[in-house]
Design an enzyme around this catalytic site. Structure first.
Site: not given
Ligand code: NAD
Length: 290
Positions: A87, A162, A237
């Site tokens: 997102t 979204k 966010k």
């Molecule tokens: P998260 O923080 O658990 O995962 C993100 C991952 O990206 C982390 O493991 C981090 O180490 C990695 N990362 C950061 N920089 C990086 C780079 N340069 N190269 C490679 N990896 C890198 O977050 P999440 O909960 O998995 O969410 C991911 C996305 O999905 C976000 O944009 C969030 O808004 C969206 N989202 C999350 C949810 C939820 O319920 N968690 C629901 C819908 C959407």
């Protein structure tokens, strides 16, 4: 398909694992060193992107997406498809799509709803922006990782859908919680309030499917001490992204702006971080008008 998956966090790891379980050849990279079941770890984002038919990113925000895209696009094979499921702000989604398309790739911005449970269970909903050709390439993968994918339009349309959806969600959750708190003070039983509002014009997803009052309506995070679910900081966010977009296109969104203010206060000053976004109800319960 040969798939590269970048960002194996709470969402990305189970999504990548589901693709591997379905028989795809998946390699993955995360800066934190996390891995996913059935996914072959590689040493960098570039290594995850090179010689892959499809590269999927699932990253925290638009700045990180832009940085990763800048690194991987030159390494991707011509004609490959870049699918970003993070997102992020609409501008970053469009900028990355432009850059990748200029280098000969297909692109889809495909943020999801459904949370960690949906990612693990393969029941996410994808909101996709990109050309019809790009969507056609991505759709079989959406079918593995989710239960529904809507092609919303050209690049950026998935992110637009979204954040508009979640702006409605933030505002209706607050409205539902403040109405329950008012009903309490008026001596109305919560169950009666639910029986009326859920079958009258006060109904909404927040009221009917995710009722913020414990013991009332369907099972929801309210019945589990407000453990997320959908954490308040994630709602914060998304509301921030909707206001950023509204400013960019001069849209008047007063309810969205107020919802952002309330969630910011809740997360930053009132202990809301780590609590479900429906924990606005106990917040309102304890307050008066001042
Ligand atoms: P998260 O923080 O658990 O995962 C993100 C991952 O990206 C982390 O493991 C981090 O180490 C990695 N990362 C950061 N920089 C990086 C780079 N340069 N190269 C490679 N990896 C890198 O977050 P999440 O909960 O998995 O969410 C991911 C996305 O999905 C976000 O944009 C969030 O808004 C969206 N989202 C999350 C949810 C939820 O319920 N968690 C629901 C819908 C959407």
């Amino acid at each position: 398909m040969k798939i590269g998956f970048i960002g194996l966090g709470n969402m990305g790891a189970p999504m990548a694992a589901n693709l591997a379980a379905a028989g795809h050849d998946v390699v993955g990279f995360d800066v934190a060193g996390t891995t996913a079941l059935g996914v072959t770890p590689v040493a960098s984002a570039v290594a995850a992107a090179a010689q892959r038919d499809i590269v999927i990113t699932m990253l925290p925000n638009g700045d990180i997406l832009r940085a990763v895209a800048g690194d991987i696009i030159p390494a991707m094979q011509s004609g490959a498809t870049l699918i970003d499921c993070s997102t992020v702000d609409v501008d970053s989604a469009r900028a990355v799509a432009d850059q990748a398309q200029a280098a000969g790739m297909l692109t889809v911005d495909a943020p999801v709803s459904g949370g960690i449970g949906g990612a693990a269970g393969g029941t996410l909903t994808f909101m996709a922006g990109g050309s019809a050709d790009a969507f056609a390439v991505a759709q079989p993968l959406f079918d593995i990782m989710g239960q529904k994918a809507v092609h919303c339009g050209e690049a950026g349309a998935g992110q637009a859908a979204k954040i508009c959806n979640n702006m409605i969600l933030g505002a209706t959750m607050i409205a539902t919680c403040e109405a329950f708190a008012l009903a309490d003070k008026l001596g109305l039983e919560r169950q009666k309030m639910f029986d009326v509002a859920s079958t009258s014009s006060g109904y909404s997803w927040s009221m009917n499917a995710y009722c913020p009052a414990p013991g009332v309506g369907p099972q929801s995070p309210a019945d589990n001490g407000y453990a997320p679910g959908f954490a308040s900081e994630l709602m914060l966010k998304d509301l921030g992204l909707s206001q950023q977009a509204a400013e960019a296109v001069d849209a008047d969104t007063p309810m969205g702006a107020r919802a952002l203010e309330l969630y910011r206060q809740f997360v930053e000053d009132e202990g809301g971080k780590g609590r479900d976004f429906s924990a606005m109800l106990p917040r309102f319960e304890t307050r008066g008008r001042s």
